[in-house]
Design a protein around this motif. Structure first.
Motif, PDB file in Angstrom:
ATOM      1  N   HIS A  21      -9.257  -5.915  -3.762  1.00 45.23           N
ATOM      2  CA  HIS A  21      -8.526  -7.220  -2.659  1.00 45.23           C
ATOM      3  C   HIS A  21      -9.090  -6.867  -1.199  1.00 45.23           C
ATOM      4  O   HIS A  21      -9.127  -5.411  -0.851  1.00 45.23           O
ATOM      5  CB  HIS A  21      -6.992  -6.457  -3.065  1.00 45.23           C
ATOM      6  CG  HIS A  21      -5.776  -7.251  -1.668  1.00 45.23           C
ATOM      7  ND1 HIS A  21      -5.432  -9.050  -2.143  1.00 45.23           N
ATOM      8  CD2 HIS A  21      -5.600  -6.885  -0.556  1.00 45.23           C
ATOM      9  CE1 HIS A  21      -5.086  -9.016  -1.174  1.00 45.23           C
ATOM     10  NE2 HIS A  21      -5.062  -7.571  -0.045  1.00 45.23           N
ATOM     11  N   GLU A  22      -9.426  -7.608  -1.094  1.00 44.83           N
ATOM     12  CA  GLU A  22     -10.214  -7.590   0.423  1.00 44.83           C
ATOM     13  C   GLU A  22     -11.102  -7.394   0.572  1.00 44.83           C
ATOM     14  O   GLU A  22     -11.883  -6.238   1.183  1.00 44.83           O
ATOM     15  CB  GLU A  22      -8.895  -6.653   1.499  1.00 44.83           C
ATOM     16  CG  GLU A  22      -7.723  -7.949   1.497  1.00 44.83           C
ATOM     17  CD  GLU A  22      -6.891  -7.469   3.163  1.00 44.83           C
ATOM     18  OE1 GLU A  22      -7.092  -6.152   3.851  1.00 44.83           O
ATOM     19  OE2 GLU A  22      -6.111  -8.344   3.258  1.00 44.83           O
ATOM     20  N   GLU A  23     -12.522  -6.571  -0.300  1.00 46.94           N
ATOM     21  CA  GLU A  23     -12.792  -6.697  -0.367  1.00 46.94           C
ATOM     22  C   GLU A  23     -13.787  -5.040  -0.991  1.00 46.94           C
ATOM     23  O   GLU A  23     -14.370  -4.241  -0.799  1.00 46.94           O
ATOM     24  CB  GLU A  23     -13.886  -6.653   0.343  1.00 46.94           C
ATOM     25  CG  GLU A  23     -14.874  -8.525   0.637  1.00 46.94           C
ATOM     26  CD  GLU A  23     -15.824  -8.328   1.624  1.00 46.94           C
ATOM     27  OE1 GLU A  23     -15.335  -7.640   2.573  1.00 46.94           O
ATOM     28  OE2 GLU A  23     -16.388  -9.627   1.463  1.00 46.94           O
ATOM     29  N   ARG A  24     -11.783  -4.655  -1.847  1.00 47.42           N
ATOM     30  CA  ARG A  24     -12.111  -2.161  -2.166  1.00 47.42           C
ATOM     31  C   ARG A  24     -11.073  -2.912  -2.997  1.00 47.42           C
ATOM     32  O   ARG A  24     -10.674  -3.944  -2.995  1.00 47.42           O
ATOM     33  CB  ARG A  24     -11.904  -1.663  -0.597  1.00 47.42           C
ATOM     34  CG  ARG A  24     -10.642  -1.872  -0.352  1.00 47.42           C
ATOM     35  CD  ARG A  24     -10.403  -1.500   1.229  1.00 47.42           C
ATOM     36  NE  ARG A  24      -9.081  -1.347   1.811  1.00 47.42           N
ATOM     37  CZ  ARG A  24      -8.334  -0.493   1.219  1.00 47.42           C
ATOM     38  NH1 ARG A  24      -8.259   0.403   0.254  1.00 47.42           N
ATOM     39  NH2 ARG A  24      -7.305  -0.402   1.811  1.00 47.42           N
ATOM     40  N   THR A  25     -11.289  -1.862  -3.278  1.00 48.25           N
ATOM     41  CA  THR A  25     -10.584  -1.597  -4.814  1.00 48.25           C
ATOM     42  C   THR A  25      -8.964  -1.654  -4.391  1.00 48.25           C
ATOM     43  O   THR A  25      -9.526  -0.382  -2.820  1.00 48.25           O
ATOM     44  CB  THR A  25     -10.807  -0.460  -5.919  1.00 48.25           C
ATOM     45  OG1 THR A  25     -10.829   0.933  -4.829  1.00 48.25           O
ATOM     46  CG2 THR A  25     -11.630  -0.522  -6.761  1.00 48.25           C
ATOM     47  N   ASN A  26      -8.118  -1.750  -4.629  1.00 51.46           N
ATOM     48  CA  ASN A  26      -6.906  -1.601  -3.866  1.00 51.46           C
ATOM     49  C   ASN A  26      -6.312  -0.827  -4.986  1.00 51.46           C
ATOM     50  O   ASN A  26      -5.506  -1.978  -5.837  1.00 51.46           O
ATOM     51  CB  ASN A  26      -6.439  -2.805  -3.226  1.00 51.46           C
ATOM     52  CG  ASN A  26      -5.200  -2.383  -2.297  1.00 51.46           C
ATOM     53  OD1 ASN A  26      -4.123  -2.440  -3.160  1.00 51.46           O
ATOM     54  ND2 ASN A  26      -5.037  -2.925  -0.920  1.00 51.46           N
ATOM     55  N   PHE A  27      -5.021   0.122  -5.250  1.00 47.97           N
ATOM     56  CA  PHE A  27      -4.325   0.540  -6.152  1.00 47.97           C
ATOM     57  C   PHE A  27      -2.914  -0.497  -6.080  1.00 47.97           C
ATOM     58  O   PHE A  27      -2.237  -0.442  -7.203  1.00 47.97           O
ATOM     59  CB  PHE A  27      -4.253   1.725  -5.644  1.00 47.97           C
ATOM     60  CG  PHE A  27      -2.887   2.775  -6.984  1.00 47.97           C
ATOM     61  CD1 PHE A  27      -3.554   2.879  -8.500  1.00 47.97           C
ATOM     62  CD2 PHE A  27      -1.796   3.182  -6.552  1.00 47.97           C
ATOM     63  CE1 PHE A  27      -2.613   3.574  -9.170  1.00 47.97           C
ATOM     64  CE2 PHE A  27      -1.214   3.946  -7.498  1.00 47.97           C
ATOM     65  CZ  PHE A  27      -1.055   3.624  -8.145  1.00 47.97           C
TER      66      PHE A  27
END
Length: 234
Positions: A21-27
């Motif tokens: 999400h938004e170019e990064r992993t998002n827990f």
């Protein structure tokens, strides 16, 4: 979350399911998708190979196992949503600082010559980054000598939105000082734009700001793993 998968019945691959999400992993986004039963955004990063055609690889070095893992993925032409997780060698401090600037959750460091271990050992470390911010205190929960928790908000234009609560980061003396300060700005009702039902909270005017360290913001817009670092008056 790191469920094992199998490329073949006897090939054990270790990895992690994530959502980008938004170019990064998002827990938090991962939690939300799993809660809804959505699978469209789920991606699997494979980072270790424990078994290959019945052979136990766990005594081999980390780097050797990753080499076999890449061969397995490439040889079977596995594509998205399965990705090979690259191993980067270099200055750990520089990598950690880069992860912090990009708001990544942290880095995992492993010794390239180490065998596989399922428990946390010195040969591999997970180092989390933290984010920092100032949030207006909108309420507090009393305990016998101070506060048990602070309720926080965030100003967005003319609105004051609820951001969750923090209940760690102070000692007994600091807790008492926080309560003494907040009792000077007690309000008969919440100042949040959208009130929340919290019957045990003593509401306050948002005159004090809490310095907070936190890991992330959940899909519900709340601070995750927050810790109190200080209190200042507006």
């Amino acid at each position: 979350m790191a469920p094992p998968i199998t490329a073949k019945a006897s090939n054990g691959v270790d990895g992690e399911v994530v959502v980008i999400h938004e170019e990064r992993t998002n827990f938090s986004e991962l939690q939300a998708d799993l809660g809804r039963g959505d699978q469209d955004r789920l991606i699997y990063f494979a980072f270790d190979l424990l078994w290959l055609d019945g052979q136990d690889l766990r005594k081999m070095s980390q780097l050797a196992r990753k080499g076999l893992l890449k061969e397995l993925i490439d040889g079977n032409n596995l594509k998205e949503p399965i990705f090979y997780s690259e191993h980067h060698e270099g200055d750990g401090q520089e990598l950690f600082e880069a992860a912090s600037r990009l708001n990544y959750e942290g880095i995992v460091s492993k010794r390239v010559d180490a065998p596989y271990r399922s428990d946390r050992v010195e040969a591999w470390q997970k180092i989390k980054t933290v984010q920092k911010g100032k949030f207006p205190v909108v309420g507090f929960i009393k305990d016998p000598s101070g506060v048990a928790a602070l309720y926080l908000g965030k100003k967005e234009g003319n609105e004051l939105r609820y951001m969750g609560k923090v209940g760690t980061g102070w000692d007994r003396t600091t807790s008492g000082k926080i309560r003494k300060a907040l009792e000077t700005v007690v309000s008969p009702k919440a100042k949040l734009t959208k009130p929340i039902n919290k019957p045990k909270v003593t509401w306050v005017e948002p005159k004090f700001y809490a310095d907070i360290e936190y890991r992330d913001i959940t899909s519900d817009g709340l601070l995750r793993a927050s810790s109190f670092k200080g209190l200042t008056r507006k």
